[in-house]
Design a protein around this motif. Sequence first.
Motif, PDB file in Angstrom:
ATOM      1  N   ALA A   7       0.452   4.020  10.369  1.00 12.50           N
ATOM      2  CA  ALA A   7       1.634   3.641   9.520  1.00 12.50           C
ATOM      3  C   ALA A   7       1.093   2.260   9.069  1.00 12.50           C
ATOM      4  CB  ALA A   7       2.675   3.652  11.072  1.00 12.50           C
ATOM      5  N   LEU A   8       1.808   1.785   7.653  1.00  7.28           N
ATOM      6  CA  LEU A   8       1.191   1.072   6.750  1.00  7.28           C
ATOM      7  C   LEU A   8       2.625   0.175   7.185  1.00  7.28           C
ATOM      8  CD1 LEU A   8      -0.782   2.125   3.932  1.00  7.28           C
ATOM      9  CD2 LEU A   8      -1.668   1.383   6.142  1.00  7.28           C
ATOM     10  N   LEU A   9       2.614  -1.016   8.028  1.00  9.20           N
ATOM     11  CA  LEU A   9       3.602  -2.059   8.373  1.00  9.20           C
ATOM     12  C   LEU A   9       3.335  -3.447   7.024  1.00  9.20           C
ATOM     13  CD1 LEU A   9       4.521  -1.397  12.039  1.00  9.20           C
ATOM     14  CD2 LEU A   9       5.399   0.047  10.233  1.00  9.20           C
ATOM     15  N   LEU A  10       3.430  -3.038   5.547  1.00 13.92           N
ATOM     16  CA  LEU A  10       2.298  -3.543   4.922  1.00 13.92           C
ATOM     17  C   LEU A  10       3.637  -3.827   3.781  1.00 13.92           C
ATOM     18  CD1 LEU A  10      -1.495  -2.906   4.489  1.00 13.92           C
ATOM     19  CD2 LEU A  10      -0.114  -4.609   6.118  1.00 13.92           C
ATOM     20  N   PRO A  11       3.896  -4.824   2.672  1.00 18.09           N
ATOM     21  CA  PRO A  11       4.732  -5.173   1.613  1.00 18.09           C
ATOM     22  C   PRO A  11       3.076  -4.250   0.424  1.00 18.09           C
ATOM     23  CG  PRO A  11       3.998  -7.175   2.330  1.00 18.09           C
ATOM     24  CD  PRO A  11       2.754  -6.188   3.655  1.00 18.09           C
ATOM     25  N   ALA A  12       4.625  -4.409  -0.390  1.00 22.30           N
ATOM     26  CA  ALA A  12       3.558  -4.918  -1.397  1.00 22.30           C
ATOM     27  C   ALA A  12       2.018  -5.601  -1.519  1.00 22.30           C
ATOM     28  CB  ALA A  12       4.281  -5.812  -3.314  1.00 22.30           C
ATOM     29  N   HIS A  13       1.043  -5.378  -2.198  1.00 24.70           N
ATOM     30  CA  HIS A  13       0.136  -6.187  -1.968  1.00 24.70           C
ATOM     31  C   HIS A  13      -0.646  -4.917  -2.305  1.00 24.70           C
ATOM     32  CE1 HIS A  13      -2.982  -8.903   0.654  1.00 24.70           C
ATOM     33  NE2 HIS A  13      -1.462 -10.135   0.108  1.00 24.70           N
ATOM     34  N   TRP A  14      -1.958  -6.562  -2.914  1.00 25.61           N
ATOM     35  CA  TRP A  14      -3.408  -5.077  -3.002  1.00 25.61           C
ATOM     36  C   TRP A  14      -4.553  -5.068  -1.603  1.00 25.61           C
ATOM     37  CZ3 TRP A  14      -8.435  -6.780  -1.238  1.00 25.61           C
ATOM     38  CH2 TRP A  14      -8.287  -8.237  -0.908  1.00 25.61           C
ATOM     39  N   GLN A  15      -3.730  -5.903  -0.403  1.00 20.07           N
ATOM     40  CA  GLN A  15      -4.240  -4.788   0.802  1.00 20.07           C
ATOM     41  C   GLN A  15      -4.164  -3.405   0.699  1.00 20.07           C
ATOM     42  OE1 GLN A  15      -5.125  -8.437   3.348  1.00 20.07           O
ATOM     43  NE2 GLN A  15      -6.932  -8.081   2.851  1.00 20.07           N
ATOM     44  N   THR A  16      -2.590  -3.772   1.198  1.00 24.81           N
ATOM     45  CA  THR A  16      -2.162  -2.307   0.728  1.00 24.81           C
ATOM     46  C   THR A  16      -2.572  -1.553   0.113  1.00 24.81           C
ATOM     47  OG1 THR A  16       0.351  -4.161   1.405  1.00 24.81           O
ATOM     48  CG2 THR A  16       0.710  -1.646   1.097  1.00 24.81           C
ATOM     49  N   ALA A  17      -2.403  -1.497  -0.737  1.00 27.13           N
ATOM     50  CA  ALA A  17      -3.167  -0.643  -2.002  1.00 27.13           C
ATOM     51  C   ALA A  17      -4.129   0.128  -2.205  1.00 27.13           C
ATOM     52  CB  ALA A  17      -3.279  -0.820  -3.781  1.00 27.13           C
ATOM     53  N   VAL A  18      -4.949  -0.944  -1.480  1.00 26.07           N
ATOM     54  CA  VAL A  18      -6.398  -0.034  -0.923  1.00 26.07           C
ATOM     55  C   VAL A  18      -6.366   0.413   0.213  1.00 26.07           C
ATOM     56  CG1 VAL A  18      -8.853  -1.349   0.291  1.00 26.07           C
ATOM     57  CG2 VAL A  18      -8.051  -3.220  -1.221  1.00 26.07           C
ATOM     58  N   PRO A  62      -9.945  -4.326 -15.010  1.00 27.17           N
ATOM     59  CA  PRO A  62      -9.394  -5.728 -14.240  1.00 27.17           C
ATOM     60  C   PRO A  62      -8.136  -4.109 -14.194  1.00 27.17           C
ATOM     61  CG  PRO A  62      -9.460  -6.737 -15.773  1.00 27.17           C
ATOM     62  CD  PRO A  62     -10.199  -5.624 -16.653  1.00 27.17           C
ATOM     63  N   LEU A  63      -8.664  -3.806 -12.342  1.00 27.76           N
ATOM     64  CA  LEU A  63      -7.219  -2.744 -11.947  1.00 27.76           C
ATOM     65  C   LEU A  63      -6.028  -2.643 -11.377  1.00 27.76           C
ATOM     66  CD1 LEU A  63      -6.744   0.409 -11.716  1.00 27.76           C
ATOM     67  CD2 LEU A  63      -7.517  -0.156  -9.017  1.00 27.76           C
ATOM     68  N   VAL A  64      -6.471  -4.419 -10.958  1.00 26.29           N
ATOM     69  CA  VAL A  64      -5.268  -5.483  -9.555  1.00 26.29           C
ATOM     70  C   VAL A  64      -5.428  -6.033  -9.826  1.00 26.29           C
ATOM     71  CG1 VAL A  64      -3.818  -4.897  -7.426  1.00 26.29           C
ATOM     72  CG2 VAL A  64      -4.852  -2.980  -8.385  1.00 26.29           C
ATOM     73  N   THR A  65      -4.156  -6.799 -10.396  1.00 24.33           N
ATOM     74  CA  THR A  65      -3.878  -8.509 -10.491  1.00 24.33           C
ATOM     75  C   THR A  65      -2.591  -8.902  -9.546  1.00 24.33           C
ATOM     76  OG1 THR A  65      -4.759  -8.588 -12.984  1.00 24.33           O
ATOM     77  CG2 THR A  65      -3.744 -10.189 -11.635  1.00 24.33           C
ATOM     78  N   PHE A  66      -2.748  -9.235  -8.485  1.00 25.59           N
ATOM     79  CA  PHE A  66      -2.344  -9.591  -7.748  1.00 25.59           C
ATOM     80  C   PHE A  66      -1.157 -11.029  -7.925  1.00 25.59           C
ATOM     81  CE2 PHE A  66      -0.691 -10.882  -3.657  1.00 25.59           C
ATOM     82  CZ  PHE A  66       0.033 -10.209  -3.216  1.00 25.59           C
ATOM     83  N   TYR A  67      -0.390 -11.352  -7.455  1.00 27.10           N
ATOM     84  CA  TYR A  67       0.118 -13.008  -7.709  1.00 27.10           C
ATOM     85  C   TYR A  67       1.131 -12.297  -6.032  1.00 27.10           C
ATOM     86  CZ  TYR A  67      -0.733 -14.012 -12.009  1.00 27.10           C
ATOM     87  OH  TYR A  67      -1.363 -14.235 -13.091  1.00 27.10           O
ATOM     88  N   ASP A  68       0.847 -14.001  -5.273  1.00 27.14           N
ATOM     89  CA  ASP A  68       2.506 -13.617  -4.720  1.00 27.14           C
ATOM     90  C   ASP A  68       3.060 -15.637  -5.104  1.00 27.14           C
ATOM     91  OD1 ASP A  68       3.663 -14.375  -2.431  1.00 27.14           O
ATOM     92  OD2 ASP A  68       2.032 -13.649  -1.167  1.00 27.14           O
TER      93      ASP A  68
END
Length: 254
Positions: free
Chosen positions: A67-78, A23-29
């Motif tokens: 410009a990344l108008l994104l929160p902390a999220h696995w897709q932002t990491a991508v 595992p590298l990123v485990t994301f919870y919302d």
Amino acid sequence: MNASDRTPADLLRSALAADPARPLVTFYDDSTGERVELSVATFANWVAKTANLLQDGLSAEPGERVALLLPAHWQTAVWLLACSSVGVVAELDGDPAAADHVVAGPDRLEDGLACPGSRLALSLAPLGRRFVPGAPDGYEDYAVEVPGQGDRFAPYMPVEPDAVTLTVRGDGSELSGAGLVARAREDAARLGLKSGSRLLSGLAWDTWEGVSAGLYAPLAAGGSVVLCRHLDRLAPDALAQRVESERVTDRAGA
């Protein structure tokens, strides 16, 4: 990780070579109950597809700004690793009017329309679902555009480690690839991270501290991150259960 790694993309390549299945990123919302776990190989595949979309679909060139108008999220990491792979500058909460391209989440679509260049929208819905019934006005839907991209990526021009790769508007951070890798390694040491560490982070990505804990420091250490959005909605006993079930070894902002 290899001592010769000089860009975030190098760190990901080293992680992929070392153990693609871990595992590298485990994301919870914790506002939706979503949980997504990405292995190194799965994460790297998303990065490759997104980098191909940037380079070929958007014709992004090294030095251009996204410009990344994104929160902390696995897709932002991508997106952060994809930008590094192409050589474009990822600007977290960047000014869309001054950017060459914008990538916006569902609550920043109006802001993103100020970008004169290409615009992509992310629904941030569980499983990376597309917008329904269609892309928002003025945007293309990332979830529609990315699946058809290639699973391997090669930049048309070498990425220079000394070129700016990331800016974080919240605290004014501006880092080159080499500078980012160095700071991520320093942060990993400060947090006590090592190969196999599992860092749980509830920090927002509006500062370098937050994005480092939520992505770069675990990656630099050969560890992984349990990235939690809306962690303040989780009861203490539920947080304790998560720490145990996810085999968390270290914590930041929680």
